[in-house]
Design a protein around this motif. Sequence first.
Motif, PDB file in Angstrom:
ATOM      1  N   ILE A 104       0.796  -1.033   0.131  1.00  0.00           N
ATOM      2  CA  ILE A 104       0.114   0.188   0.081  1.00  0.00           C
ATOM      3  C   ILE A 104       0.593   0.808   0.739  1.00  0.00           C
ATOM      4  CG2 ILE A 104      -1.587   1.305   1.147  1.00  0.00           C
ATOM      5  CD1 ILE A 104      -2.897  -0.965   2.343  1.00  0.00           C
ATOM      6  N   ASP A 105       0.293   1.933  -0.522  1.00  0.00           N
ATOM      7  CA  ASP A 105       0.970   3.433  -0.924  1.00  0.00           C
ATOM      8  C   ASP A 105      -0.172   4.445  -0.125  1.00  0.00           C
ATOM      9  OD1 ASP A 105       3.203   2.504  -2.199  1.00  0.00           O
ATOM     10  OD2 ASP A 105       2.806   2.738  -4.282  1.00  0.00           O
ATOM     11  N   ILE A 106       1.141   5.444   0.527  1.00  0.00           N
ATOM     12  CA  ILE A 106      -0.535   6.562   0.537  1.00  0.00           C
ATOM     13  C   ILE A 106       0.372   8.027   0.398  1.00  0.00           C
ATOM     14  CG2 ILE A 106      -1.445   7.403   3.094  1.00  0.00           C
ATOM     15  CD1 ILE A 106      -1.574   4.169   3.778  1.00  0.00           C
ATOM     16  N   GLU A 107      -0.091   8.784   0.188  1.00  0.00           N
ATOM     17  CA  GLU A 107       0.560  10.040   0.050  1.00  0.00           C
ATOM     18  C   GLU A 107      -0.456  11.210   0.524  1.00  0.00           C
ATOM     19  OE1 GLU A 107       1.719  10.370  -4.173  1.00  0.00           O
ATOM     20  OE2 GLU A 107       2.229   8.212  -4.393  1.00  0.00           O
ATOM     21  N   ASP A 108       0.237  12.261   1.233  1.00  0.00           N
ATOM     22  CA  ASP A 108      -0.153  13.268   1.632  1.00  0.00           C
ATOM     23  C   ASP A 108      -1.688  13.291   2.222  1.00  0.00           C
ATOM     24  OD1 ASP A 108       1.120  14.764  -0.449  1.00  0.00           O
ATOM     25  OD2 ASP A 108       0.221  14.728  -1.931  1.00  0.00           O
ATOM     26  N   PHE A 139      -5.901  -9.948   1.594  1.00  0.00           N
ATOM     27  CA  PHE A 139      -5.038  -8.917   2.035  1.00  0.00           C
ATOM     28  C   PHE A 139      -3.777  -9.655   2.567  1.00  0.00           C
ATOM     29  CE2 PHE A 139      -7.883  -5.121   1.553  1.00  0.00           C
ATOM     30  CZ  PHE A 139      -6.896  -3.877   1.375  1.00  0.00           C
ATOM     31  N   SER A 140      -2.539  -9.637   1.745  1.00  0.00           N
ATOM     32  CA  SER A 140      -1.536 -10.123   2.152  1.00  0.00           C
ATOM     33  C   SER A 140      -0.453  -8.908   2.496  1.00  0.00           C
ATOM     34  CB  SER A 140      -0.890 -11.144   1.106  1.00  0.00           C
ATOM     35  OG  SER A 140      -1.629 -12.640   0.651  1.00  0.00           O
ATOM     36  N   LEU A 141      -0.726  -7.676   3.578  1.00  0.00           N
ATOM     37  CA  LEU A 141       0.025  -7.020   3.043  1.00  0.00           C
ATOM     38  C   LEU A 141       1.437  -7.093   4.310  1.00  0.00           C
ATOM     39  CD1 LEU A 141      -0.283  -3.898   2.298  1.00  0.00           C
ATOM     40  CD2 LEU A 141      -1.461  -3.693   4.910  1.00  0.00           C
ATOM     41  N   GLU A 142       2.521  -6.894   3.052  1.00  0.00           N
ATOM     42  CA  GLU A 142       3.845  -7.169   3.514  1.00  0.00           C
ATOM     43  C   GLU A 142       4.975  -5.196   3.607  1.00  0.00           C
ATOM     44  OE1 GLU A 142       5.331  -9.768   0.924  1.00  0.00           O
ATOM     45  OE2 GLU A 142       4.144 -11.250   1.340  1.00  0.00           O
ATOM     46  N   ARG A 143       3.898  -4.562   2.889  1.00  0.00           N
ATOM     47  CA  ARG A 143       5.126  -2.912   2.800  1.00  0.00           C
ATOM     48  C   ARG A 143       3.676  -1.802   3.099  1.00  0.00           C
ATOM     49  NH1 ARG A 143      10.309  -1.632  -0.238  1.00  0.00           N
ATOM     50  NH2 ARG A 143      11.032  -3.249   1.311  1.00  0.00           N
ATOM     51  N   ILE A 144       4.396  -0.917   3.780  1.00  0.00           N
ATOM     52  CA  ILE A 144       3.418   0.213   3.336  1.00  0.00           C
ATOM     53  C   ILE A 144       4.446   1.170   3.146  1.00  0.00           C
ATOM     54  CG2 ILE A 144       1.600   1.609   4.468  1.00  0.00           C
ATOM     55  CD1 ILE A 144       1.047  -0.516   6.063  1.00  0.00           C
ATOM     56  N   ASN A 145       4.440   2.129   2.144  1.00  0.00           N
ATOM     57  CA  ASN A 145       5.126   3.515   2.171  1.00  0.00           C
ATOM     58  C   ASN A 145       4.508   4.565   1.808  1.00  0.00           C
ATOM     59  OD1 ASN A 145       7.536   1.995   0.982  1.00  0.00           O
ATOM     60  ND2 ASN A 145       6.034   1.942  -1.251  1.00  0.00           N
ATOM     61  N   ILE A 146       4.897   5.006   2.719  1.00  0.00           N
ATOM     62  CA  ILE A 146       4.383   6.732   3.656  1.00  0.00           C
ATOM     63  C   ILE A 146       5.009   7.837   3.023  1.00  0.00           C
ATOM     64  CG2 ILE A 146       2.711   7.612   4.627  1.00  0.00           C
ATOM     65  CD1 ILE A 146       2.653   5.330   6.441  1.00  0.00           C
ATOM     66  N   SER A 147       4.290   8.858   2.752  1.00  0.00           N
ATOM     67  CA  SER A 147       4.802   9.907   2.394  1.00  0.00           C
ATOM     68  C   SER A 147       4.271  11.556   2.145  1.00  0.00           C
ATOM     69  CB  SER A 147       5.754  10.562   0.776  1.00  0.00           C
ATOM     70  OG  SER A 147       3.971  10.778  -0.594  1.00  0.00           O
ATOM     71  N   ASN A 148       4.949  12.408   2.605  1.00  0.00           N
ATOM     72  CA  ASN A 148       4.150  13.750   3.308  1.00  0.00           C
ATOM     73  C   ASN A 148       3.112  13.781   4.039  1.00  0.00           C
ATOM     74  OD1 ASN A 148       4.369  16.317   2.959  1.00  0.00           O
ATOM     75  ND2 ASN A 148       2.807  16.274   1.102  1.00  0.00           N
ATOM     76  N   THR A 149       3.361  13.044   4.722  1.00  0.00           N
ATOM     77  CA  THR A 149       2.117  12.643   6.052  1.00  0.00           C
ATOM     78  C   THR A 149       2.808  13.165   7.396  1.00  0.00           C
ATOM     79  OG1 THR A 149       1.783  10.580   4.722  1.00  0.00           O
ATOM     80  CG2 THR A 149       1.049  10.763   7.325  1.00  0.00           C
TER      81      THR A 149
END
Length: 278
Positions: A104-108, A139-149
């Motif tokens: 999952i990538d999360i931005e702003d 959801f076999s979730l292994e990575r979350i990328n978060i930016s500008n948060t």
Amino acid sequence: LWAGGIIVGLMLLISALLIIFKDTIKDYALEEVNKHLNKRVHIGYIDVGIWETFPSLSLEFEDVLVHSKFGDKQTADTALFSKKIRLRFNPGDFLSGNYSVNQIDIEDAVFNMKIKEDGLVNYDFLKPTEDTSSTSFDFSLERINISNTRYSYINDATGQNYKTRVDNVTLDGQFTEQVFTLNATTDFWIDHVKNKSIQLVSNKEASCDISLLIDQNQDIFEIKKADLKINQLPFGIRGKVTQDSIDFFIGSDNLDLAEFVNNFSVQELDVIGQLNGP
């Protein structure tokens, strides 16, 4: 050349199928994602793509809002808001009809974590794997990328209050498990770190490489190891947070005393003696 041609041909095929079935995919994805969530989610726009996230296929959600909910009590406060959340999975899953989200990538974004005095939390977004019905979307979730948060953590039970601004962070772990180890690297700005009425740190640039054990069954968060730099000053951290207690150790083997004094105010140094306890 043959390998390159096959990859390009496959991407063109998937892109054509996405154009044809985009609306069906979006409706299906939204229905399936909701089966895995404990919270009601408000979404402004949904899109499907592959070129920007190659070799992964992606579902992009814009203007995502989740209000804080503690158990059955719904509030109007914001738990999570993001201008864009992107779910990634393997293009082969699209052709086979089995979708497994691995990143999952999360931005702003704005993320406000809170623990109430009775132990209820507002960040239990994902249902445990055993609680979900049979589905081809997983959801076999292994990575979350978060930016500008912007991130805050408030624990009413222990009096902890943290507020930071994150430039970027990568979180790795088996997030759908009840007990797992989360590994993270991040650059961020500390607005404040408070222990009850005592302000420990404020307005500092920082970075951290951390390994965190999360036990959702017992609401335990344990820092196994954390290498923290505040204004380039190196610290090592260990600690454990439970529903009714908090225990932390912070120290440094290579700390220049003059730099330390220059980076922390007299008020922050004066409270160190007040933190001693069993």
